[in-house]
Write a protein that holds these residues in place. Structure first.
Motif, short mmCIF file in Angstrom:
data_model
loop_
_atom_site.label_atom_id
_atom_site.label_comp_id
_atom_site.label_asym_id
_atom_site.label_seq_id
_atom_site.Cartn_x
_atom_site.Cartn_y
_atom_site.Cartn_z
N GLN A 231 80.47 24.45 67.97
CA GLN A 231 81.73 23.70 68.00
C GLN A 231 82.93 24.63 67.86
OE1 GLN A 231 81.29 20.70 64.93
NE2 GLN A 231 79.39 19.94 65.85
N ALA A 232 82.80 25.64 66.99
CA ALA A 232 83.89 26.59 66.81
C ALA A 232 84.13 27.39 68.09
CB ALA A 232 83.56 27.54 65.66
N ALA A 233 83.05 27.73 68.80
CA ALA A 233 83.17 28.50 70.04
C ALA A 233 83.98 27.74 71.08
CB ALA A 233 81.79 28.83 70.59
N VAL A 234 83.80 26.43 71.15
CA VAL A 234 84.55 25.60 72.10
C VAL A 234 86.05 25.66 71.78
CG1 VAL A 234 84.95 23.24 72.92
CG2 VAL A 234 82.61 24.06 72.54
N LEU A 235 86.37 25.61 70.49
CA LEU A 235 87.78 25.69 70.07
C LEU A 235 88.36 27.07 70.38
CD1 LEU A 235 87.60 23.88 66.58
CD2 LEU A 235 88.48 22.96 68.74
N ILE A 236 87.56 28.11 70.12
CA ILE A 236 88.02 29.48 70.38
C ILE A 236 88.30 29.69 71.86
CG2 ILE A 236 87.29 31.91 70.34
CD1 ILE A 236 85.69 31.20 67.76
N ALA A 237 87.42 29.16 72.70
CA ALA A 237 87.57 29.33 74.16
C ALA A 237 88.86 28.71 74.68
CB ALA A 237 86.37 28.73 74.87
#
Length: 343
Positions: A231-237
């Motif tokens: 989920q954090a990766a989606v926000l980072i992207a």
């Protein structure tokens, strides 16, 4: 269910006093060797089991150490427990292990249970949000030795066994900067425990020392696991500018990031470098391998247990040193190597 055989049953069967049977079972040399053998043979043939726990209670000792941990399914925690179990077994102690599931009320309940069970000592790794440790006060008042490991209180007179989380996070963040990362993000738990805010502090200090305070941020997560990392990766992207370096507070979160980045077509480490914490086995399974801070979990558990038991045995004093800090280092793998080594 068959009734458990007692020393009184043996005494009646052999026409002896219960005290004679008890001494014979304990191999007291005041009892004639033939009598001892007779009692031992009868006990063996009829399935007698000594109630060591009750005997130990009479001696005010149970030879039992209680251990409270957040979650047993963590590789880090299970390795800590392996270290503690090895030491305890060698010294003739048993472990009672219970998990708080990172819930304060459960931690409080377990502490009460262990106190009633009369453990000889207690080892604790706190929940992420334990700020008041008053539920351990009965142990201190009764003189039952207490040690904390990994997640420890901010203020305590009890012995604590940790690594330098600040310095470890500082080194991990510096590694990303040395690899040419221009914009870093730290993924951590929304917690009051000093483990996490010291890691955050080390991250912030590394950015400050590199004059990159405007090029870093911290993202607070509800959990530190695979799903939270994804989920954090989606926000980072979606961020602009997009961070090109991720420092996660544990390996599961870091691996979740890597898997999600790869699904989105983001290359690791070329587009985003990733560093984790704990050096769990998953670091070598994911591709590319995960760079991680190596936390000596086995040594931590073994040292905490050893010091606790040595104190119980009267061979050392836990109060001499309030805090023991173990060394940690960074295991560098492919997930963070933006700068390739020249052949």
């Amino acid at each position: 269910m068959k009734k458990e055989l007692t020393i009184y049953d043996i005494a009646n069967a052999l026409n002896m006093s219960a005290s004679t049977v008890s001494r014979a079972l304990n191999e007291n040399k005041a009892i004639n060797i033939n009598t001892r053998n007779k009692v031992m043979q009868y006990a063996l043939e009829n399935g007698y089991q000594s109630n060591t726990f009750a005997a130990n209670l009479r001696q005010k000792e149970t030879h039992t150490i209680g251990i409270i941990v957040p979650k047993i399914d963590s590789k880090f925690v299970s390795t800590c427990l392996a270290g503690a179990e090895k030491v305890a077994s060698e010294k003739g102690y048993n472990l009672l292990i219970s998990q708080s599931l990172d819930e304060l009320r459960r931690e409080e309940s377990i502490a009460k249970t262990f106190f009633r069970k009369r453990v000889d000592g207690l080892m604790v790794s706190l929940t992420a949000n334990t700020t008041d440790t008053k539920h351990f006060a009965p142990f201190i008042a009764k003189g039952i030795p207490l040690v904390f490991f990994d997640r420890t209180p901010e203020l305590t007179d009890s012995a604590c066994f940790i690594i330098d989380n600040y310095q470890a996070a500082y080194k991990a963040s510096n590694h990303l900067l040395d690899q040419g990362c221009k914009c870093l993000i730290h993924l951590t738990l929304n917690s009051n425990n000093k483990v996490y805010w010291q890691r955050k502090k080390g991250f912030v200090q590394a950015l400050h020392d590199a004059n990159k305070t405007n090029c870093g941020e911290t993202l607070f997560l509800k959990n530190l696991d695979l799903d939270a990392g994804k989920q954090a990766a989606v926000l980072i992207a979606k961020k602009s500018p997009r961070p090109d370096g991720v420092f996660a507070a544990n390996d599961q979160t870091a691996v979740g990031c890597i898997l999600a980045f790869q699904q989105m077509g983001i290359r690791v480490p070329d587009d985003i470098a990733v560093v984790g914490f704990n050096n769990d086995l998953v670091c070598e399974i994911v591709s590319p391998g995960l760079t991680s801070v190596n936390y000596p979990a086995f040594d931590l558990g073994a040292m905490a247990a050893n010091q606790l038991i040595e104190h119980i045995l009267g061979n050392s004093n836990l109060n001499v040193t309030n805090q023991t800090v173990l060394k940690s280092d960074i295991i560098i793998r492919g997930s963070s190597l933006k700068i390739k080594k020249q052949p």
